[in-house]
Write a protein that holds these residues in place. Structure first.
Motif, PDB file in Angstrom:
ATOM      1  N   CYS A 215       8.697  -8.771  -2.088  1.00  0.00           N
ATOM      2  CA  CYS A 215       7.343  -8.937  -2.962  1.00  0.00           C
ATOM      3  C   CYS A 215       6.287  -9.522  -1.830  1.00  0.00           C
ATOM      4  CB  CYS A 215       7.249  -9.914  -4.225  1.00  0.00           C
ATOM      5  SG  CYS A 215       8.451  -9.273  -5.321  1.00  0.00           S
ATOM      6  N   ARG A 216       5.092  -9.433  -2.208  1.00  0.00           N
ATOM      7  CA  ARG A 216       3.971 -10.029  -1.455  1.00  0.00           C
ATOM      8  C   ARG A 216       2.894 -10.304  -2.614  1.00  0.00           C
ATOM      9  NH1 ARG A 216       3.400  -9.402   4.223  1.00  0.00           N
ATOM     10  NH2 ARG A 216       4.713  -8.003   5.161  1.00  0.00           N
TER      11      ARG A 216
ATOM     12  N   ASN B  89      -3.008 -10.810  -6.868  1.00  0.00           N
ATOM     13  CA  ASN B  89      -2.462  -9.631  -6.498  1.00  0.00           C
ATOM     14  C   ASN B  89      -0.882  -9.656  -6.294  1.00  0.00           C
ATOM     15  OD1 ASN B  89      -4.660  -7.350  -6.719  1.00  0.00           O
ATOM     16  ND2 ASN B  89      -5.456  -9.062  -5.512  1.00  0.00           N
TER      17      ASN B  89
ATOM     18  N   ARG C 145       2.413  -7.529  -5.428  1.00  0.00           N
ATOM     19  CA  ARG C 145       3.168  -6.147  -5.269  1.00  0.00           C
ATOM     20  C   ARG C 145       4.638  -6.465  -4.962  1.00  0.00           C
ATOM     21  NH1 ARG C 145      -1.782  -3.179  -1.690  1.00  0.00           N
ATOM     22  NH2 ARG C 145      -2.938  -3.021  -3.628  1.00  0.00           N
ATOM     23  N   CYS C 146       5.768  -5.875  -5.753  1.00  0.00           N
ATOM     24  CA  CYS C 146       6.964  -5.861  -5.506  1.00  0.00           C
ATOM     25  C   CYS C 146       7.535  -4.510  -5.644  1.00  0.00           C
ATOM     26  CB  CYS C 146       7.766  -6.559  -6.684  1.00  0.00           C
ATOM     27  SG  CYS C 146       6.965  -8.385  -6.632  1.00  0.00           S
ATOM     28  N   ALA C 147       8.769  -4.277  -4.851  1.00  0.00           N
ATOM     29  CA  ALA C 147       9.296  -3.105  -4.511  1.00  0.00           C
ATOM     30  C   ALA C 147      10.835  -3.183  -4.353  1.00  0.00           C
ATOM     31  CB  ALA C 147       9.100  -2.293  -3.649  1.00  0.00           C
TER      32      ALA C 147
ATOM     33  N   ASN D 199       9.050  -0.169  -8.532  1.00  0.00           N
ATOM     34  CA  ASN D 199       7.707  -0.817  -7.859  1.00  0.00           C
ATOM     35  C   ASN D 199       6.812  -1.299  -8.998  1.00  0.00           C
ATOM     36  OD1 ASN D 199       8.322   0.005  -5.146  1.00  0.00           O
ATOM     37  ND2 ASN D 199       7.864   2.180  -5.973  1.00  0.00           N
TER      38      ASN D 199
ATOM     39  N   ASP E  24       2.735  -3.429  -9.223  1.00  0.00           N
ATOM     40  CA  ASP E  24       1.568  -3.580  -8.557  1.00  0.00           C
ATOM     41  C   ASP E  24       0.626  -4.478  -9.793  1.00  0.00           C
ATOM     42  OD1 ASP E  24      -0.631  -3.842  -7.049  1.00  0.00           O
ATOM     43  OD2 ASP E  24      -1.051  -1.847  -6.625  1.00  0.00           O
TER      44      ASP E  24
ATOM     45  N   GLU F 117      -1.535  -3.571 -14.635  1.00  0.00           N
ATOM     46  CA  GLU F 117      -0.424  -2.808 -13.622  1.00  0.00           C
ATOM     47  C   GLU F 117      -0.752  -1.662 -13.503  1.00  0.00           C
ATOM     48  OE1 GLU F 117       2.711  -1.738 -11.539  1.00  0.00           O
ATOM     49  OE2 GLU F 117       2.542  -0.773 -13.430  1.00  0.00           O
TER      50      GLU F 117
ATOM     51  N   SER G  76       0.738   0.867 -11.400  1.00  0.00           N
ATOM     52  CA  SER G  76       1.797   2.234 -11.409  1.00  0.00           C
ATOM     53  C   SER G  76       2.220   2.381 -12.764  1.00  0.00           C
ATOM     54  CB  SER G  76       2.871   1.775 -10.439  1.00  0.00           C
ATOM     55  OG  SER G  76       3.694   0.537 -11.387  1.00  0.00           O
TER      56      SER G  76
END
Length: 162
Positions: free
Chosen positions: A56-57, A72, A74-76, A81, A83, A101, A103
């Motif tokens: 994540c970021r 903000n 974002r994780c994958a 995923n 966002d 969110e 996605s």
């Protein structure tokens, strides 16, 4: 008259002898400690017992003296995923705002309480709801998300300031 002036003088002296800021002490916004860029990872758990590692970021933009926060995140993982974007306000211990969110094309409201280094909130929307807990201590942040009625049953993150 003499007694009234003496009382006023005593009150003035008493108020001047208080440490500075005591009379106007207002809790600092917990958003201030979040400002900046963060990265890290965690685990996503699903209803069928699967667990996936997440990377994540996060970016937290704090405005004013800490009353407004724009997030903000974002994780994958190999299969998921997300966002997440959010705009939140802090007022005397209460937080409120909105989230989206990208996605999954989902959005809704966010409300809860914040005190010191800890935030407890509920995210609600038409297709998604979750409780979340966030604690920021120095350059480390822990996040716990507990979705309701979804395939994802828990998300647990540890982020470090970049």
């Amino acid at each position: 008259m003499y007694r009234s002036n003496l009382t006023r003088t005593a009150l003035l002296l008493a108020s001047l002898s208080l440490p500075s800021g005591v009379a106007l002490a207002v809790p600092a916004s917990p958003f201030l400690a979040m400002a900046g860029s963060w990265s890290g990872g965690g685990v996503l758990s699903t209803s069928d017992g699967q667990r996936e590692e997440l990377r994540c970021r996060a970016a937290y933009d704090v405005a004013g003296s800490g009353e407004q926060l724009r997030l903000n995140l974002r994780c994958a993982s190999p299969s998921y995923n997300f966002d997440l974007a959010s705009e939140v306000e802090y007022r005397g211990g209460a937080i409120s705002g909105s989230w989206s969110e990208a996605s999954r094309n989902a959005s809704g409201t966010l409300s809860g309480r914040a005190s010191g280094d800890h935030v407890e909130a509920a995210a609600r929307g038409d297709s998604f709801s979750a409780n979340l807990s966030l604690t920021t201590r120095g350059g480390r942040q822990t996040v716990s998300i507990q979705p309701q009625g979804a395939n994802i049953t828990a998300v647990s993150l540890t982020l470090n300031r970049r």
